[in-house]
Design an enzyme around this catalytic site. Sequence first.
Site, PDB file in Angstrom:
ATOM      1  N   ASP A 245       0.831  -1.201   0.000  1.00  0.00           N
ATOM      2  CA  ASP A 245       0.000   0.000   0.000  1.00  0.00           C
ATOM      3  C   ASP A 245       0.870   1.257   0.000  1.00  0.00           C
ATOM      4  O   ASP A 245       1.828   1.340   0.763  1.00  0.00           O
ATOM      5  CB  ASP A 245      -0.900  -0.032   1.248  1.00  0.00           C
ATOM      6  CG  ASP A 245      -2.020   0.987   1.151  1.00  0.00           C
ATOM      7  OD1 ASP A 245      -2.351   1.420   0.018  1.00  0.00           O
ATOM      8  OD2 ASP A 245      -2.563   1.358   2.201  1.00  0.00           O
TER       9      ASP A 245
ATOM     10  N   CYS B 292      -7.023  -3.575  -5.704  1.00  0.00           N
ATOM     11  CA  CYS B 292      -5.988  -3.690  -4.672  1.00  0.00           C
ATOM     12  C   CYS B 292      -6.734  -3.633  -3.351  1.00  0.00           C
ATOM     13  O   CYS B 292      -7.638  -4.434  -3.124  1.00  0.00           O
ATOM     14  CB  CYS B 292      -4.919  -2.607  -4.837  1.00  0.00           C
ATOM     15  SG  CYS B 292      -5.528  -0.918  -5.021  1.00  0.00           S
TER      16      CYS B 292
ATOM     17  N   SER C  50      -4.045   0.191  -8.027  1.00  0.00           N
ATOM     18  CA  SER C  50      -4.896  -0.068  -9.204  1.00  0.00           C
ATOM     19  C   SER C  50      -4.743   1.050 -10.226  1.00  0.00           C
ATOM     20  O   SER C  50      -4.647   0.795 -11.423  1.00  0.00           O
ATOM     21  CB  SER C  50      -6.364  -0.179  -8.789  1.00  0.00           C
ATOM     22  OG  SER C  50      -6.538  -1.269  -7.917  1.00  0.00           O
TER      23      SER C  50
ATOM     24  N   GLN D 169      -1.601   7.359  -6.177  1.00  0.00           N
ATOM     25  CA  GLN D 169      -1.663   8.126  -4.923  1.00  0.00           C
ATOM     26  C   GLN D 169      -0.401   8.887  -4.560  1.00  0.00           C
ATOM     27  O   GLN D 169      -0.459   9.847  -3.816  1.00  0.00           O
ATOM     28  CB  GLN D 169      -2.020   7.175  -3.770  1.00  0.00           C
ATOM     29  CG  GLN D 169      -3.509   7.014  -3.584  1.00  0.00           C
ATOM     30  CD  GLN D 169      -3.858   5.796  -2.749  1.00  0.00           C
ATOM     31  OE1 GLN D 169      -3.019   4.931  -2.506  1.00  0.00           O
ATOM     32  NE2 GLN D 169      -5.091   5.722  -2.302  1.00  0.00           N
TER      33      GLN D 169
END
Length: 184
Positions: free
Chosen positions: A82, A114, A121, A159
Amino acid sequence: QMVWESGCVVVVMLTPLAENGVRQCYHYWPDEGSNLYHIYEVNLVSEHIWCDDFLVRSFYLKNLQTNETRTVTQFHFLSWYDQGVPSSTRSLLDFRRKVNKCYKGRSCPIIVHCSDGAGRSGTYILIDMVLNKMAKGAKEIDIAATLEHLRDQRPGMVQTKAQFEFALTAVAEEVNAILKALPQ
Ligand SMILES: *[C@@H]1O[C@H](CO)[C@@H](O)[C@H](O)[C@H]1NC(C)=O
């Protein structure tokens, strides 16, 4: 249910089930034999470990309402955590090649997930979209615009800066591979 309703035959999973003891994703398949999820019976047919980074599972699905059966292949990338990036672009590009080879010629959607369906993703989908555009002979590739287009549909896709840089590096690597393969 989404796999069934969308006629999906390829699932791309980009997260381990747990990280540091924290659950990242529901374990939605049986480790052996079969499990029943609502009206869907899922049988694990095979599990093939390709390398340290990913494995491939084959499932046999049965809709108990209609008795219809289907086969679904899941590509599971194990070493992408992550907020992070994979350890190498090579393993992810290799993974993507296997996914697309399996998918080839079909028109159903590929399901990519994910944990939150945004960071990992988004990064995978961005790389895949750009490389697919290139393969189709697009004259101009605008990676930032492609990401903007993605974010219009789902906020938060890709992200971190490192994830965006990873996408750029992966695309560059693939371009290099294409150049090297050209007849001299
Ligand atoms: C599904 O299979 C079961 C067991 O063979 C049978 O009893 C049932 O009638 C079938 N259902 C349909 C919708 O064909």
